[in-house]
Design an enzyme around this catalytic site. Structure first.
Site, PDB file in Angstrom:
ATOM      1  N   VAL A   1      21.382  44.427  34.354  1.00 52.90           N
ATOM      2  CA  VAL A   1      21.970  43.312  33.641  1.00 52.90           C
ATOM      3  C   VAL A   1      21.069  42.344  33.782  1.00 52.90           C
ATOM      4  O   VAL A   1      20.570  41.816  34.820  1.00 52.90           O
ATOM      5  CB  VAL A   1      23.192  43.042  34.448  1.00 52.90           C
ATOM      6  CG1 VAL A   1      24.110  41.993  33.791  1.00 52.90           C
ATOM      7  CG2 VAL A   1      24.132  44.282  34.703  1.00 52.90           C
TER       8      VAL A   1
ATOM      9  N   ASP B   1      41.701  48.351  36.063  1.00 52.72           N
ATOM     10  CA  ASP B   1      40.857  47.864  37.239  1.00 52.72           C
ATOM     11  C   ASP B   1      40.825  46.277  37.422  1.00 52.72           C
ATOM     12  O   ASP B   1      39.763  45.828  37.575  1.00 52.72           O
ATOM     13  CB  ASP B   1      39.265  48.427  37.190  1.00 52.72           C
ATOM     14  CG  ASP B   1      38.367  48.393  38.406  1.00 52.72           C
ATOM     15  OD1 ASP B   1      38.978  48.110  39.598  1.00 52.72           O
ATOM     16  OD2 ASP B   1      37.243  48.482  38.376  1.00 52.72           O
TER      17      ASP B   1
END
Length: 986
Positions: free
Chosen positions: A635, A746
């Site tokens: 990332v 989630d």
């Protein structure tokens, strides 16, 4: 100008007479003075009398008949004792020259005064020389009155008194000299002194004695100090001492502190006597305590309210203490189906205040289990639920055939100060039969050239058993008067006989025994055109022909396959216009609302990426640095510059090299999901890069990272309102997702991102798939092979793999707990199995430290075991909005006496006696990072730690407010435990 000059003159008026300190006084001598004379035939020491006929030693000279007289008289050495300017007072008498017979013309009636400075007594008979230089002349002294022969005969004393001054003097001492040059006189008395300004109390300040300046015009500044229990105001306190020892020009002042009054002409600040107070500094007198208050000691700055009486935050201190109002009276209720009118009369006792308002608490008691729960946000109140100023309210949108209890609370400005709940009157009512509420959402299942199949959800409030539905439709180009109505026993219907390519308006309503409910909002859907229909047939024709060649045995299967394929083809061949219209609603629904489409339902997942995510040219992307690692690769942060748009800061997820096709498909599926969302509290997808390497997903950049780590880094740094604002943003994002029929699965603080403006956005859509049926451990394993987040997951999702928006609400309650505890781990160090067991036994998390009771109540609502009893995200948003609009509702701190009556997990501070060292104790309270700081500061034993105060905690280096509070609370518990042990020993 005249007024200004008068003011300046007043400033120069002396405040108090000067103090004179005598250096030498000839009248106090009891023996001969022994001053030096030159020549010996000049001045002569004799005994004489003063004006009171006291015997004194004097000097006289009278050589008037001899010419060229130069007679000197010198004093002994006089020490100046720090004085800068010396004053000499001389008393003398002079014979009138004209009264002396045959006196020559050299006769004088004056004499000269001189001084000579020296550091010690060094004079001799010849030194200093008897002349003007080295002596310094002060002045020629002349008599105001002289005496004659007649006066001598009548024994009349004519004594002159003259004062002269000189300076500056800087040596240790000096001599005075008197020069006679032909007079007949007697020096009766000489007094040498200096002046200083006296000790004085002026303008509330003490000024000590101050020596005058060296010149007559000198002004010596003196700083004052405030008298006891006074403090400076305006500018620093100053007075000026002039050359004559007088105080002039006062500047600034001191005033008595709060709790003290000025007495004895402003020279003393005395503590307010018992029963009086003074809130501010000043010289005014103390005032008596208002009604229902008292002081516990002298010097009070405010009066303490008596038991049962309180003072609101904005009440002035001189206002009487007041109390909470009594309960409202004479409640009258009027029920009309599912609405209610309540009226009442004001309380008998308003508590002595004029800010009386009313709050309405609604409880639904329809469960039949004897326990009432708070009503949801679907209930409407007119004019409002809280802060009513009039004794009446209209309540609507209640459930039919339901028992309710309404509490009418009387509150005023001090209700929040009272430890007791507001007084209230309650009324129990049962609603009547009512029609169902409106259908909230409708979507298209399939379409052909002449038909459309629609489906819709059940009304939020069915108010009974739904008997059937009525669907009303008409062409968009026609009016509503041309509508056709058809009935359906289920929530799905196929409308036949429509025009090809035409746009239709649809509305649906439900019916119970109470009648029809309101129509839903208008929905727009379009049938297929002939061209679209023919295209879909041609695409599927080879499949039909090929299947029929397999033989008659498979004919039935082929027909079924063809029908299914045609149906799916019809759904896929929707025009762009229909794709936009079928998700548009008016009325009840939010304009622009769409339904989430699972990208895994596409035969080719790449088609979902093309449909929902924008392809970005790699040349527009600039990767700058790696900021983390994800499941599929790195990332990074970087910049995105699209043609014609400004450059923006973005986050970039990259797919690591060597990936499989399945990994690529799973990686891009998150972009297919994100690309369908457009909400300020949901992470925004900028686009994807799929036509070059590496494959990228580009999203907006969130400067503060994940919410859980951000909160831990800023422990205790936010107000409750700021935290509620964050929670409101998360709830708004989840409401948007729920309205699109999207289930997150989630939801946790780690999956919420925070930007530089503290805006929270829902992210991480990697677990948003159904669990695989063939998983070896369905309780713990997800479709992606990772563990189910047990601590955040609803019990029905753990046990039955049933994920819904209601299970997301459970997870949201855990997120609320994470936010209010500044990122603490839910259920602490309990194992996953212990967490599951505790939840099954109806245990719930306790409120975090300093958590308002209203927020913990909302958490408990989210953790209802029955998912149907949990609030919807829309209701959560409304509840948080009300808290933000009414911050007073957040003042009451948990623990809360909840109607849910769920047991709370015990997370008490451990007993310090179970630890051997301070380091172990710090680890137990999650403050282990300060072990070294405690040791370096000498806090190495429990006896020493138990005596720590806030300043000690600061000195150790604990700067975060949340950590300070946690350590201080733990120390207070330690003290209590120590006291308990000592009492047991005794």
């Amino acid at each position: 100008m005249a007024v200004r000059r008068l003011g300046a003159a007043l400033l120069l008026l002396p405040l108090l007479a000067a103090v004179e300190e005598t250096l030498m006084d000839s009248t106090t001598a009891t023996a001969e003075l022994g001053w030096m004379v030159h020549p010996p035939s000049g001045w002569e020491e004799v005994s004489g009398y003063d004006e009171n006929m006291n015997t004194i030693r004097t000097y006289q000279v009278c050589n008037v008949f001899e010419s060229s007289q130069n007679n000197w008289l010198r004093t002994k050495f006089i020490r100046r004792r720090g004085a800068h300017r010396i004053h000499v007072e001389m008393k003398f008498s002079v014979r009138d020259c004209s009264s002396i017979p045959s006196v020559p013309g050299s006769c004088k009636e004056t004499f000269n005064l001189y001084y000579y400075e020296a550091d010690f007594d060094l004079a001799t008979k010849t030194f200093p020389n008897w002349m003007e230089n080295p002596w310094v002349k002060v002045d020629t002294i002349a008599a105001d009155e002289s005496f004659s022969q007649v006066d001598l005969g009548g024994r009349v004393m004519k004594i002159n008194t003259e004062v002269r001054s000189f300076g500056p003097v800087s040596r240790n001492g000096f001599y005075l000299a008197f020069q006679d040059y032909g007079g007949c006189m007697s020096l009766i008395a000489v007094r040498v002194f200096y002046r200083k300004c006296p000790r004085i109390i002026q303008n509330g300040a003490i000024f000590q004695e101050t020596l005058s300046g060296a010149e007559s015009t000198s002004l010596v500044a003196a700083r004052g100090s405030c008298i006891a229990n006074a403090e400076e105001v305006d500018v620093p306190i100053k007075l000026y001492c002039n050359g004559d020892g007088e105080w002039l020009v006062p500047i600034g002042r001191c005033m008595c502190k709060a709790g003290f009054e000025a007495v004895e002409n402003g020279t003393v600040c005395r503590g307010c006597p018992s029963g009086t107070f003074k809130a501010n500094q000043g010289d005014e007198a103390c005032t008596h305590c208002p009604i229902n208050s008292r002081t516990t000691s002298e010097g009070a700055t405010n009066c303490v309210c008596r038991n049962g009486y309180y003072r609101a935050d904005l009440d002035p201190l001189d206002m009487p203490c007041t109390t909470i109002p009594s309960a409202p009276q004479a409640v009258i209720s009027s029920v009309n189906e599912t609405s209610l009118m309540l009226e009442w009369t004001p309380p008998r006792d308003s508590g002595g205040r004029e800010d009386l308002v009313y709050n309405i608490i609604c409880k639904s008691c329809g469960s039949g289990r004897g326990a009432c729960t708070r009503c949801g946000d679907n209930v409407q109140y007119a004019p409002r639920q809280l802060g009513l100023t009039e004794p009446r309210i209209y309540i609507s949108d209640l459930l039919a055939h339901t028992q309710y209890t309404f509490e009418i609370q009387a509150v005023n400005g001090v209700t929040d100060q009272s430890p007791f709940s507001p007084q209230f009157a309650s009324v129990n009512i049962t609603t009547n039969q009512a029609a169902p509420s409106a259908v909230s959402i409708m979507h298209q299942v399939s379409r052909t050239v002449d038909s459309i199949t629609l489906s819709w959800s059940q009304p939020d409030q069915p108010n009974g058993v739904i008997l059937d539905y009525e669907l009303q439709y008409y062409e968009k180009e026609l009016s509503e008067y041309n509508a056709t109505a058809i009935k359906s026993p289920t929530n799905t219907v196929t409308v036949q006989g429509l025009k090809a390519g035409a746009i239709y308006v649809f509305q649906v309503r439900a019916r119970t025994v109470a009648g029809y409910g309101r129509y839903s909002g208008k929905m727009y859907f379009q049938t297929m055109t002939e061209a679209e229909y023919q295209t879909s047939i041609k695409e599927k024709l080879p499949l039909i022909v090929g299947s029929s060649a397999a033989g008659l045995v498979f004919l039935i299967a082929v027909v079924v396959i063809a029908i299914v394929c045609n149906r799916r083809g019809f759904e896929r061949a929707d025009s762009e216009y229909t794709d936009k219209l079928q998700h548009y609603t008016s009325g009840h629904m939010t304009p622009g609302m769409k339904i989430y489409i699972d990208p895994f339902t596409y035969e080719d997942p790449n088609e979902a990426v093309r449909e929902f995510a924008k392809e970005i040219d790699i040349s527009c992307v600039k990767i700058e640095q790696v900021i983390g690692a994800g499941e599929f690769g790195e990332v990074c942060s970087g910049h995105l510059k699209l043609p014609g748009k400004r450059e923006i800061f973005v986050a970039i997820k990259t797919l690591k090299s060597g990936y499989t096709e399945k990994q690529r498909r799973d990686f891009l599926s998150e972009a297919s999901i994100m690309g369908q969302f457009d909400h300020p509290n949901v992470i925004h997808l900028e686009g994807v890069v799929t036509k070059s390497t590496p494959v990228m997903i580009i999203t907006e950049f969130m400067e503060n990272g994940s919410l859980d780590s951000f909160l831990r880094q800023n422990d205790g740094q936010f107000t409750v309102i700021q935290l509620v604002g964050m929670l409101r943003g998360i709830a708004a994002g989840m409401k948007y997702l729920a309205d699109m029929n999207y289930v997150h699965r989630d939801l946790a603080a780690r999956n919420i991102l925070v930007n530089s403006n503290l805006v929270c956005k829902v992210s991480d859509f990697g677990l948003s798939r159904f669990l695989e049926d063939d998983t070896s451990d369905p309780t713990y394993t997800s479709a992606l092979g990772g563990k189910i987040p047990i601590r955040w997951t609803a019990p029905e999702a753990i046990q039955y793999r049933k994920f819904t928006s209601a299970s997301d609400v459970w997870s949201y309650g855990i997120v609320m707990w994470e936010v209010m505890s500044y990122g603490e781990r839910p259920y602490w160090d309990m194992t996953n199995q212990d967490v599951i067991n505790a939840i099954e036994q109806d245990y719930r998390l306790p409120p975090p430290m300093d958590c308002p009771s209203a927020l913990h109540q909302l958490m408990l609502d989210c953790w209802q075991k029955d998912r149907n009893h949990r609030p919807k995200f829309g209701q959560i948003v409304n509840t948080l909005d009300k808290m933000i609009r009414n911050p007073n509702s957040l003042k009451a701190m948990a623990p809360l006496s909840s109607g849910i009556n769920l047991p709370l997990l015990d997370r008490t501070i451990p007993d310090y006696t179970s630890f051997n060292t301070v380091d172990e104790w710090l680890e137990a309270i999650k403050m282990g990072q300060y072990k070294e700081s405690f040791a370096n500061a000498g806090f190495t034993s429990f006896d020493v730690v138990s005596q720590m105060m806030m300043e000690d905690i600061l000195r150790v280096g604990v700067t975060l407010a949340g950590h300070q509070k946690k350590i201080l609370n733990s120390i207070q518990v330690m003290r209590a435990q120590m006291n308990q042990i000592q009492s047991v020993e005794v």
